[in-house]
Design a protein around this motif. Structure first.
Motif, PDB file in Angstrom:
ATOM      1  N   LEU A   4       0.808  -1.219   0.000  1.00 62.55           N
ATOM      2  CA  LEU A   4       0.000   0.000   0.000  1.00 62.55           C
ATOM      3  C   LEU A   4       0.838   1.264   0.000  1.00 62.55           C
ATOM      4  O   LEU A   4       0.459   2.264  -0.601  1.00 62.55           O
ATOM      5  CB  LEU A   4      -0.937   0.011   1.209  1.00 62.55           C
ATOM      6  N   LEU A  16       3.900  -0.569   4.268  1.00 60.77           N
ATOM      7  CA  LEU A  16       2.561  -0.966   4.692  1.00 60.77           C
ATOM      8  C   LEU A  16       1.960  -1.879   3.627  1.00 60.77           C
ATOM      9  O   LEU A  16       1.963  -1.543   2.439  1.00 60.77           O
ATOM     10  CB  LEU A  16       1.686   0.273   4.887  1.00 60.77           C
ATOM     11  N   SER A  18      -1.303  -4.881   2.697  1.00 54.72           N
ATOM     12  CA  SER A  18      -2.613  -5.446   3.006  1.00 54.72           C
ATOM     13  C   SER A  18      -2.552  -6.914   2.613  1.00 54.72           C
ATOM     14  O   SER A  18      -2.126  -7.251   1.496  1.00 54.72           O
ATOM     15  CB  SER A  18      -3.695  -4.731   2.201  1.00 54.72           C
ATOM     16  N   LYS A  22      -5.677  -8.363   6.994  1.00 52.92           N
ATOM     17  CA  LYS A  22      -4.825  -7.642   7.953  1.00 52.92           C
ATOM     18  C   LYS A  22      -4.004  -6.585   7.227  1.00 52.92           C
ATOM     19  O   LYS A  22      -3.706  -6.711   6.053  1.00 52.92           O
ATOM     20  CB  LYS A  22      -3.861  -8.606   8.650  1.00 52.92           C
ATOM     21  N   TYR A  23      -3.642  -5.572   7.971  1.00 55.51           N
ATOM     22  CA  TYR A  23      -2.616  -4.643   7.533  1.00 55.51           C
ATOM     23  C   TYR A  23      -1.314  -5.113   8.169  1.00 55.51           C
ATOM     24  O   TYR A  23      -1.293  -5.470   9.353  1.00 55.51           O
ATOM     25  CB  TYR A  23      -2.908  -3.218   7.998  1.00 55.51           C
ATOM     26  N   LYS A  37       1.042  -6.896  12.781  1.00 54.68           N
ATOM     27  CA  LYS A  37      -0.200  -7.193  12.070  1.00 54.68           C
ATOM     28  C   LYS A  37      -1.363  -6.511  12.784  1.00 54.68           C
ATOM     29  O   LYS A  37      -1.509  -6.629  13.992  1.00 54.68           O
ATOM     30  CB  LYS A  37      -0.448  -8.698  12.037  1.00 54.68           C
ATOM     31  N   GLU A  40      -7.977  -5.777   9.900  1.00 52.99           N
ATOM     32  CA  GLU A  40      -8.783  -4.765   9.206  1.00 52.99           C
ATOM     33  C   GLU A  40     -10.065  -4.461   9.975  1.00 52.99           C
ATOM     34  O   GLU A  40     -10.681  -3.419   9.757  1.00 52.99           O
ATOM     35  CB  GLU A  40      -9.103  -5.233   7.785  1.00 52.99           C
ATOM     36  N   ASP A  46      -6.412   2.328   5.963  1.00 49.82           N
ATOM     37  CA  ASP A  46      -4.957   2.347   6.133  1.00 49.82           C
ATOM     38  C   ASP A  46      -4.493   3.665   6.740  1.00 49.82           C
ATOM     39  O   ASP A  46      -3.420   3.728   7.340  1.00 49.82           O
ATOM     40  CB  ASP A  46      -4.239   2.042   4.819  1.00 49.82           C
ATOM     41  N   VAL A  49      -4.071   3.083  10.325  1.00 48.42           N
ATOM     42  CA  VAL A  49      -2.823   2.356  10.588  1.00 48.42           C
ATOM     43  C   VAL A  49      -1.652   3.328  10.599  1.00 48.42           C
ATOM     44  O   VAL A  49      -0.780   3.253  11.467  1.00 48.42           O
ATOM     45  CB  VAL A  49      -2.605   1.232   9.551  1.00 48.42           C
TER      46      VAL A  49
END
Length: 81
Positions: A4, A16, A18, A22-23, A37, A40, A46, A49
């Motif tokens: 990402l 980062l 995905s 999970k991110y 981790k 989401e 994001d 995050v």
């Protein structure tokens, strides 16, 4: 796994991702790596995050790299490697 963003930081490479609901926040410094981790379901985007990556979190992560390096070197020393 989908990348990402690359998040600029002077002391570590931060990426980062995905993946699988999970991110993943991946921090790299030299040969060491930390991955966090985040479900989401726990954040709305994001951007949330990225908010987690505040100065306090990043200072602790960078300090952890120092401890990781110390631990690895101690293991090498114990085994004469």
């Amino acid at each position: 796994m989908r990348q990402l963003a690359d998040i600029p930081h002077p002391e570590a490479k931060i990426t980062l991702f995905s993946w699988n609901g999970k991110y993943l926040i991946k921090l790299e410094k030299g040969q060491l790596e930390q991955t966090y981790k985040v479900s989401e379901l726990d954040v709305t985007s994001d951007e949330d995050v990225r908010e987690l990556l505040d100065s306090e979190f990043l200072q602790a992560a960078v300090a952890r790299f120092t401890q990781m390096r110390t631990d690895l070197q101690a293991a090498f020393d114990r085994h004469g490697l």
